[in-house]
Design a protein around this motif. Structure first.
Motif, mmCIF file in Angstrom:
data_model
loop_
_atom_site.group_PDB
_atom_site.id
_atom_site.type_symbol
_atom_site.label_atom_id
_atom_site.label_comp_id
_atom_site.label_asym_id
_atom_site.label_seq_id
_atom_site.Cartn_x
_atom_site.Cartn_y
_atom_site.Cartn_z
ATOM 1 N N GLN A 167 0.800 -1.175 -0.176
ATOM 2 C CA GLN A 167 0.012 0.021 0.228
ATOM 3 C C GLN A 167 0.888 1.344 -0.077
ATOM 4 O O GLN A 167 0.601 2.228 -0.669
ATOM 5 C CB GLN A 167 -1.117 -0.091 1.238
ATOM 6 C CG GLN A 167 -2.074 -1.118 1.103
ATOM 7 C CD GLN A 167 -3.128 -0.586 2.147
ATOM 8 O OE1 GLN A 167 -3.015 0.159 2.783
ATOM 9 N NE2 GLN A 167 -4.206 -1.608 2.164
ATOM 10 N N SER A 168 1.888 1.307 0.593
ATOM 11 C CA SER A 168 2.722 2.492 0.860
ATOM 12 C C SER A 168 3.387 2.872 -0.620
ATOM 13 O O SER A 168 3.538 3.877 -1.081
ATOM 14 C CB SER A 168 3.928 2.055 1.649
ATOM 15 O OG SER A 168 4.883 3.225 1.719
ATOM 16 N N GLN A 169 3.999 1.643 -1.169
ATOM 17 C CA GLN A 169 4.433 1.737 -2.749
ATOM 18 C C GLN A 169 3.420 2.310 -3.676
ATOM 19 O O GLN A 169 3.815 3.043 -4.530
ATOM 20 C CB GLN A 169 5.155 0.155 -3.027
ATOM 21 C CG GLN A 169 6.297 0.090 -2.332
ATOM 22 C CD GLN A 169 6.855 -1.430 -2.525
ATOM 23 O OE1 GLN A 169 6.249 -2.130 -3.360
ATOM 24 N NE2 GLN A 169 8.102 -1.685 -2.238
ATOM 25 N N ARG A 170 2.213 1.734 -3.587
ATOM 26 C CA ARG A 170 1.235 2.056 -4.460
ATOM 27 C C ARG A 170 0.699 3.669 -4.153
ATOM 28 O O ARG A 170 0.808 4.416 -5.142
ATOM 29 C CB ARG A 170 -0.036 1.405 -4.405
ATOM 30 C CG ARG A 170 -1.148 1.478 -5.387
ATOM 31 C CD ARG A 170 -2.292 0.545 -5.237
ATOM 32 N NE ARG A 170 -1.987 -0.748 -5.109
ATOM 33 C CZ ARG A 170 -2.116 -1.668 -4.111
ATOM 34 N NH1 ARG A 170 -2.539 -1.182 -2.629
ATOM 35 N NH2 ARG A 170 -1.683 -2.880 -4.137
ATOM 36 N N ALA A 171 0.873 4.042 -2.906
ATOM 37 C CA ALA A 171 0.549 5.261 -2.509
ATOM 38 C C ALA A 171 1.347 6.308 -3.421
ATOM 39 O O ALA A 171 1.122 7.270 -3.644
ATOM 40 C CB ALA A 171 0.146 5.523 -1.193
ATOM 41 N N ALA A 172 2.783 5.891 -2.773
ATOM 42 C CA ALA A 172 3.858 6.767 -3.272
ATOM 43 C C ALA A 172 4.060 6.910 -4.802
ATOM 44 O O ALA A 172 4.261 7.910 -5.440
ATOM 45 C CB ALA A 172 5.189 6.014 -2.838
ATOM 46 N N GLU A 229 4.673 24.713 -1.943
ATOM 47 C CA GLU A 229 3.376 24.730 -1.201
ATOM 48 C C GLU A 229 2.714 23.236 -1.670
ATOM 49 O O GLU A 229 1.777 22.993 -1.238
ATOM 50 C CB GLU A 229 2.461 25.550 -2.249
ATOM 51 C CG GLU A 229 2.945 27.105 -1.544
ATOM 52 C CD GLU A 229 2.118 28.158 -2.453
ATOM 53 O OE1 GLU A 229 1.248 27.751 -3.107
ATOM 54 O OE2 GLU A 229 2.117 29.306 -1.947
ATOM 55 N N LEU A 230 3.324 22.558 -2.717
ATOM 56 C CA LEU A 230 2.535 21.169 -3.200
ATOM 57 C C LEU A 230 3.178 20.252 -2.338
ATOM 58 O O LEU A 230 2.476 19.406 -2.085
ATOM 59 C CB LEU A 230 3.039 20.843 -4.737
ATOM 60 C CG LEU A 230 2.507 21.600 -5.977
ATOM 61 C CD1 LEU A 230 3.097 21.548 -7.003
ATOM 62 C CD2 LEU A 230 1.066 21.291 -5.883
ATOM 63 N N ILE A 231 4.237 20.361 -1.683
ATOM 64 C CA ILE A 231 4.921 19.318 -0.941
ATOM 65 C C ILE A 231 4.011 18.611 0.048
ATOM 66 O O ILE A 231 3.857 17.633 0.432
ATOM 67 C CB ILE A 231 6.179 19.622 -0.512
ATOM 68 C CG1 ILE A 231 7.270 19.679 -1.700
ATOM 69 C CG2 ILE A 231 6.994 18.703 0.585
ATOM 70 C CD1 ILE A 231 8.678 20.199 -1.417
ATOM 71 N N PRO A 232 3.500 19.598 1.035
ATOM 72 C CA PRO A 232 2.641 19.114 2.092
ATOM 73 C C PRO A 232 1.272 18.171 1.623
ATOM 74 O O PRO A 232 0.987 17.412 2.472
ATOM 75 C CB PRO A 232 2.232 20.371 2.810
ATOM 76 C CG PRO A 232 3.056 21.467 2.614
ATOM 77 C CD PRO A 232 3.493 20.921 1.175
ATOM 78 N N GLY A 233 1.058 18.412 0.448
ATOM 79 C CA GLY A 233 -0.119 17.634 -0.103
ATOM 80 C C GLY A 233 0.371 15.903 -0.360
ATOM 81 O O GLY A 233 -0.546 15.391 -0.857
ATOM 82 N N HIS A 234 1.703 15.692 -0.137
ATOM 83 C CA HIS A 234 2.061 14.473 -0.647
ATOM 84 C C HIS A 234 3.053 14.015 0.600
ATOM 85 O O HIS A 234 4.153 13.615 0.490
ATOM 86 C CB HIS A 234 3.136 14.606 -1.794
ATOM 87 C CG HIS A 234 2.060 15.099 -3.114
ATOM 88 N ND1 HIS A 234 1.614 14.223 -3.870
ATOM 89 C CD2 HIS A 234 1.978 16.297 -3.471
ATOM 90 C CE1 HIS A 234 0.857 14.908 -4.820
ATOM 91 N NE2 HIS A 234 1.259 16.216 -4.574
ATOM 92 N N PRO A 235 2.386 13.704 1.633
ATOM 93 C CA PRO A 235 2.964 13.095 2.790
ATOM 94 C C PRO A 235 3.645 11.843 2.556
ATOM 95 O O PRO A 235 4.555 11.394 3.495
ATOM 96 C CB PRO A 235 1.830 13.059 3.972
ATOM 97 C CG PRO A 235 0.510 12.823 3.331
ATOM 98 C CD PRO A 235 0.765 13.636 2.082
ATOM 99 N N MET A 236 3.426 10.972 1.688
ATOM 100 C CA MET A 236 4.113 9.713 1.391
ATOM 101 C C MET A 236 5.243 9.791 0.722
ATOM 102 O O MET A 236 5.916 8.848 0.281
ATOM 103 C CB MET A 236 3.133 8.849 0.645
ATOM 104 C CG MET A 236 2.730 9.362 -0.814
ATOM 105 S SD MET A 236 1.970 10.828 -1.203
ATOM 106 C CE MET A 236 0.209 10.340 -0.338
#
Length: 260
Positions: A167-172, A229-236
């Motif tokens: 799941q972590s790999q898919r989300a990333a 600004e985009l980075i916080p939207g991708h915590p994975m």
């Protein structure tokens, strides 16, 4: 100089005053000079063919320490020249036997090089690299059964770890796709490269994005701010912004790894 020397091409630009090249040394450690043809200027440096000739290059390009050292010297020249105008950085290991052959190459590729210089005029390259954050999208382990023994407990935990990793790999990977699309909308052009070798990236984390983006130089601060600004939207993802660089990914000479 002793021995036989060829010409390592660092970059091509428009007509360039020789005084701008003062103090700039190339891959071979010697001062670079200009070779001109039809309004184009190739910035070249002498290289010993015992090290940079065709056979030697094939051997040396497999040596990561040698490659890193040469690539850094190659980049430093292009990075110096781009301050004076648009640049087409040469592919690494573009070597000709002499200035006359460099001039012939400029004449042969004149139309393409001229168009490339026009395309990147006033623009620079930025890089965005993203790495998967281990366990960022993990799942809670299933509760133990009332009569669960040690063997079943081990298998349950192992399945949970595998599921969490998947799941972590898919989300990333999905996050990297979304990030690349979002950054691409901020750029003039975008290109997604294969992930870097971990020996070159310097990290064991899984690289899910190795993107290059051509951006108007006048919008550099705006572009960098938008990425942050985009980075916080991708915590994975762990995201790195690099640049600005000469536009390696958007203009290039023919891929030559042999002496001509």
């Amino acid at each position: 100089m002793t021995g036989q020397y060829g010409r390592w091409v660092h970059a091509v630009t428009r007509d360039l005053d020789d005084r701008r090249l003062a103090g700039i040394t190339g891959v071979g450690g010697a001062p670079v000079h200009a070779v001109r043809e039809g309004g184009l200027t190739a910035v070249v440096g002498p290289v010993d063919l015992a090290e940079f000739g065709e056979d030697a290059l094939h051997r040396n390009l497999e040596n990561l320490d040698w490659l890193e050292r040469v690539a850094r010297a190659h980049h430093e020249v292009a990075d110096a020249v781009v301050r004076f105008g648009p640049v087409v950085p040469a592919r690494l290991a573009t070597v000709y036997l002499d200035d006359a052959r460099v001039r012939a190459a400029l004449a042969e590729q004149h139309a393409g090089l001229t168009a490339a210089l026009e395309r990147v005029d006033g623009r620079l390259e930025w890089g965005v690299k993203a790495y998967a954050v281990p366990g960022a999208a993990g799942v809670a382990p299933a509760a133990a059964g009332p009569d669960e023994g040690p063997g079943r407990a081990y298998l349950r935990r192992r399945r949970a770890r595998l599921t969490a990793t998947e799941q972590s790999q898919r989300a990333a990977a999905d996050g990297a796709d979304r990030l690349h699309d979002a950054v691409g909308r901020l750029a003039v052009a975008a290109r997604r490269h294969p992930p870097q070798d971990r020996r070159l990236s310097g990290t064991t984390d899984w690289m899910v994005l190795n993107g290059a983006y051509l951006v108007e130089a006048a919008r550099a601060a705006e572009f960098a701010g938008a990425i942050r600004e985009l980075i916080p939207g991708h915590p994975m993802l762990r995201v790195e912004l690099t640049g600005p660089w000469p536009p390696y990914s958007f203009t290039e000479l023919d891929d030559v790894e042999a002496t001509r």
